[in-house]
Structures are given as C-alpha cells and as structure tokens.
Design a protein around this motif. Structure first.
Motif, PDB file in Angstrom:
ATOM      1  N   GLY A 193     -96.928  34.052 -10.411  1.00  0.00           N
ATOM      2  CA  GLY A 193     -98.187  34.465 -10.122  1.00  0.00           C
ATOM      3  C   GLY A 193     -98.398  34.314  -8.999  1.00  0.00           C
ATOM      4  N   GLY A 194     -97.988  33.916  -7.848  1.00  0.00           N
ATOM      5  CA  GLY A 194     -97.744  35.020  -6.087  1.00  0.00           C
ATOM      6  C   GLY A 194     -99.234  34.369  -5.892  1.00  0.00           C
ATOM      7  N   SER A 195     -99.359  33.347  -6.061  1.00  0.00           N
ATOM      8  CA  SER A 195    -101.074  33.363  -5.627  1.00  0.00           C
ATOM      9  C   SER A 195    -100.950  32.766  -3.540  1.00  0.00           C
ATOM     10  CB  SER A 195    -101.794  31.616  -5.947  1.00  0.00           C
ATOM     11  OG  SER A 195    -101.019  30.482  -5.298  1.00  0.00           O
ATOM     12  N   ASN A 196     -99.620  32.022  -2.568  1.00  0.00           N
ATOM     13  CA  ASN A 196     -98.784  32.565  -2.052  1.00  0.00           C
ATOM     14  C   ASN A 196     -99.413  34.009  -0.872  1.00  0.00           C
ATOM     15  OD1 ASN A 196     -98.839  29.328  -0.924  1.00  0.00           O
ATOM     16  ND2 ASN A 196     -97.996  29.149  -2.436  1.00  0.00           N
ATOM     17  N   GLY A 214     -93.206  31.398  -3.055  1.00  0.00           N
ATOM     18  CA  GLY A 214     -92.054  31.329  -4.560  1.00  0.00           C
ATOM     19  C   GLY A 214     -91.605  31.731  -4.889  1.00  0.00           C
ATOM     20  N   HIS A 267     -91.638  25.113   0.988  1.00  0.00           N
ATOM     21  CA  HIS A 267     -91.087  23.784  -0.188  1.00  0.00           C
ATOM     22  C   HIS A 267     -92.276  22.773  -0.792  1.00  0.00           C
ATOM     23  CE1 HIS A 267     -88.772  21.923  -2.820  1.00  0.00           C
ATOM     24  NE2 HIS A 267     -88.959  21.484  -2.788  1.00  0.00           N
ATOM     25  N   PRO A 268     -92.628  22.594  -2.148  1.00  0.00           N
ATOM     26  CA  PRO A 268     -94.150  21.641  -2.031  1.00  0.00           C
ATOM     27  C   PRO A 268     -94.114  20.859  -2.118  1.00  0.00           C
ATOM     28  CG  PRO A 268     -93.102  23.398  -4.208  1.00  0.00           C
ATOM     29  CD  PRO A 268     -91.939  23.612  -2.889  1.00  0.00           C
ATOM     30  N   MET A 317     -85.279  21.774  -8.038  1.00  0.00           N
ATOM     31  CA  MET A 317     -86.247  21.612  -7.515  1.00  0.00           C
ATOM     32  C   MET A 317     -87.307  22.491  -6.983  1.00  0.00           C
ATOM     33  SD  MET A 317     -86.442  18.243  -8.402  1.00  0.00           S
ATOM     34  CE  MET A 317     -87.227  17.895  -7.233  1.00  0.00           C
ATOM     35  N   TYR A 318     -87.544  23.014  -7.943  1.00  0.00           N
ATOM     36  CA  TYR A 318     -89.047  24.115  -7.734  1.00  0.00           C
ATOM     37  C   TYR A 318     -90.345  24.079  -8.602  1.00  0.00           C
ATOM     38  CZ  TYR A 318     -86.710  26.460 -11.764  1.00  0.00           C
ATOM     39  OH  TYR A 318     -86.192  26.529 -12.914  1.00  0.00           O
ATOM     40  N   GLY A 319     -91.122  24.351  -8.147  1.00  0.00           N
ATOM     41  CA  GLY A 319     -92.634  24.376  -9.425  1.00  0.00           C
ATOM     42  C   GLY A 319     -92.686  23.158  -9.971  1.00  0.00           C
ATOM     43  N   LEU A 370    -100.708  22.783  -3.241  1.00  0.00           N
ATOM     44  CA  LEU A 370    -101.146  24.258  -3.805  1.00  0.00           C
ATOM     45  C   LEU A 370    -102.747  24.759  -2.361  1.00  0.00           C
ATOM     46  CD1 LEU A 370     -99.251  26.878  -4.622  1.00  0.00           C
ATOM     47  CD2 LEU A 370    -102.072  26.651  -6.146  1.00  0.00           C
ATOM     48  N   GLU A 427    -101.439  24.385   1.064  1.00  0.00           N
ATOM     49  CA  GLU A 427     -99.974  25.530   1.480  1.00  0.00           C
ATOM     50  C   GLU A 427    -100.840  27.069   1.653  1.00  0.00           C
ATOM     51  OE1 GLU A 427     -97.357  26.704  -1.757  1.00  0.00           O
ATOM     52  OE2 GLU A 427     -97.492  25.060  -2.976  1.00  0.00           O
TER      53      GLU A 427
HETATM   54  N1  GAR Z   1     -89.118  24.840  -4.370  1.00  0.00           N
HETATM   55  C1  GAR Z   1     -90.061  26.876  -4.616  1.00  0.00           C
HETATM   56  C2  GAR Z   1     -91.256  26.390  -5.067  1.00  0.00           C
HETATM   57  O1  GAR Z   1     -91.513  25.421  -5.464  1.00  0.00           O
HETATM   58  N2  GAR Z   1     -92.491  27.161  -4.465  1.00  0.00           N
HETATM   59  C3  GAR Z   1     -93.847  26.546  -5.422  1.00  0.00           C
HETATM   60  O2  GAR Z   1     -93.446  27.737  -5.963  1.00  0.00           O
HETATM   61  C4  GAR Z   1     -94.768  28.207  -5.967  1.00  0.00           C
HETATM   62  C5  GAR Z   1     -95.245  29.456  -6.284  1.00  0.00           C
HETATM   63  O3  GAR Z   1     -96.698  30.036  -6.283  1.00  0.00           O
HETATM   64  P1  GAR Z   1     -98.265  30.841  -6.353  1.00  0.00           P
HETATM   65  O4  GAR Z   1     -96.408  31.726  -7.209  1.00  0.00           O
HETATM   66  O5  GAR Z   1     -98.810  30.896  -6.984  1.00  0.00           O
HETATM   67  O6  GAR Z   1     -97.288  31.198  -4.265  1.00  0.00           O
HETATM   68  C6  GAR Z   1     -95.641  27.141  -4.862  1.00  0.00           C
HETATM   69  O7  GAR Z   1     -96.682  26.054  -5.394  1.00  0.00           O
HETATM   70  C7  GAR Z   1     -94.159  27.321  -4.168  1.00  0.00           C
HETATM   71  O8  GAR Z   1     -94.519  26.087  -2.949  1.00  0.00           O
END
Ligand code: GAR
Ligand SMILES: Nc1nc2c(c(=O)[nH]1)N[C@@H](CN(C=O)c1ccc(C(=O)N[C@@H](CCC(=O)O)C(=O)O)cc1)CN2
Length: 193
Positions: free
Chosen positions: A13-16, A84, A105-106, A117-119, A172, A175
C-alpha cells in the motif's frame, strides 16, 4: 552535502513510501528519484500521482542483483530505502550498496524477524506472545533478513486486549513519525565533512 538520490522499494500500500515522499519534497539536497516495486498490483502505484517515476519488476528481476545494480547506478541512485518491500535483496546489490540500503521492520528486532515475518504475521506473533510493548527497528540491510546494523529502535506500549490490528496501527503510527527523519539523519551522517 552533494545531492543524494534515493530509490524507494515497496511491495504494498505504500503509506511509508508516501510519508518519505512528503518528507523529502521539502528537502533540496536529498531527493527521491524512483519508486520500484515487484508487485504490479501494489496499492502505492495508484497513489503516486506522477510525483516520482516508478518501475515495476517481476520476481526474477527482483533476484537479479546485477540488473538492479546497473539500473540504479544508471539513474545515479545513492541510497535504497525499503518501505514494505517483501523480496530478499540480492547479494550483488548489497555489495554495490553495502551501507546504503535501509529497511524498517515493524517489531523490536532481533525478536519477530526473519523469513516469514512481515506485515500482519509480525503483529499476530507479538499478540500471541502477549508482549506488553512492540515498536520499530530501522536498520541497514545485509544478506540475512532483518540482521543488519540497527540505526534506530522506537517502542510503543501494547495495552491488554489490543488486537493484532490495533498493534499494527500503533506500530504504523510510529513508523510514519520516525522513518523519514531517521533516513535523513543517517544519510547526512555519512556525508558530514
Ligand atoms: N518485514 C517487512 C515489513 O513487514 N514491513 C512492514 O510492511 C508495512 C508496509 O506498510 P506500507 O506499505 O503502508 O508502508 C510496514 O508496517 C512495514 O514496517
Ligand atoms: N537481504 C535482505 N533483504 C531484505 C531484508 C533484509 O534485511 N535483507 N529486509 C526485508 C524486509 N523484511 C523485513 O523487514 C522482510 C520482508 C519479507 C520477508 C519474507 O519472508 N518474504 C517472503 C516472500 C513474501 C512475498 O514476496 O510475498 C519470503 O522470502 O518467502 C521477510 C522479511 C526486505 N528484503
């Protein structure tokens, strides 16, 4: 400092990524020059509004460190910021940018890191283990998932009864508060004369 050029890598989604774009739009000597994604359906692609050039790569290209290096160097990219991004950065790209690839990393590494380990997987594991705090880890990228030098770690409390989704929202939020500033400060620290 001479102008430094950033490529953002994102898969979702790319909010970061949007927070990074907003932050560096106000800064003249550090500029975001590219948004690269491995996911043609990534939500970020619908939010860019032509603010930055973008590139969609397939998963074969995502594994091709020499291709990625040639592509980024041809664009004069100095730093890669993962936001992300869900594919492993190949060793040849890491060798070309040994201290210039940054990830967020969250969770509070070394806990809750590594393959898989993601999302939401991260926040579900934190919830299952009844942690009383979580947070973010901003780190340099090496060839092992979530293993590189830590640049910053910020915590947030978890209240009893917080769901994984509520944990995700708390993480988030920090972040979005910290990532861009930590990236800027790190880049400037690498060029202090
Ligand atoms: N291990 C990598 C991981 O989990 N990254 C996480 O993916 C999400 C992306 O959100 P976004 O697309 O809204 O920025 C964020 O919470 C980031 O920390
Ligand atoms: N060489 C490195 N590459 C990447 C790192 C890193 O530290 N070193 N960080 C990740 C980001 N990340 C956690 O912060 C992370 C992302 C994805 C995975 C994962 O298990 N991915 C799956 C594939 C998921 C998909 O494509 O849908 C997998 O490898 O099977 C773990 C950690 C970015 N790259």
């Amino acid at each position: 400092m001479e102008k430094q050029r950033i490529a953002i890598f994102a898969s979702g989604g790319g909010s970061n990524a949007l927070k990074l774009l907003n932050h560096f739009e106000e800064i003249e000597d550090i500029q975001i020059e590219l948004l690269l994604t491995n996911n043609e359906n990534a939500g970020i692609l619908n939010k860019l509004n032509e603010r930055v050039p973008h590139m969609v790569i397939n998963n074969e290209a995502a594994k091709d460190g020499l291709f990625l290096t040639q592509t980024l160097q041809s664009l004069g990219i100095d730093y890669i910021v993962l936001a992300g991004y869900l594919r492993k950065i190949p060793i040849d790209l890491i060798r070309a940018y040994p201290t210039q690839i940054i990830n967020i990393h969250p969770a509070l590494l070394p806990k809750y890191g590594g393959k898989g380990m993601y999302g939401m997987h991260v926040h579900e594991a934190v919830y299952k283990n009844k942690e009383t705090s979580s947070g973010i880890t901003i780190h340099l990228v090496d060839e092992i998932y979530d293993n590189g030098q830590t640049l910053a770690q910020i915590t947030t409390p978890i209240e009893q009864g917080d769901t994984p989704s509520e944990i995700q929202q708390k993480v988030l939020k920090i972040e979005h508060q910290y990532y861009a500033k930590v990236v800027e400060e790190y880049i400037r620290s690498q060029h202090d004369s």
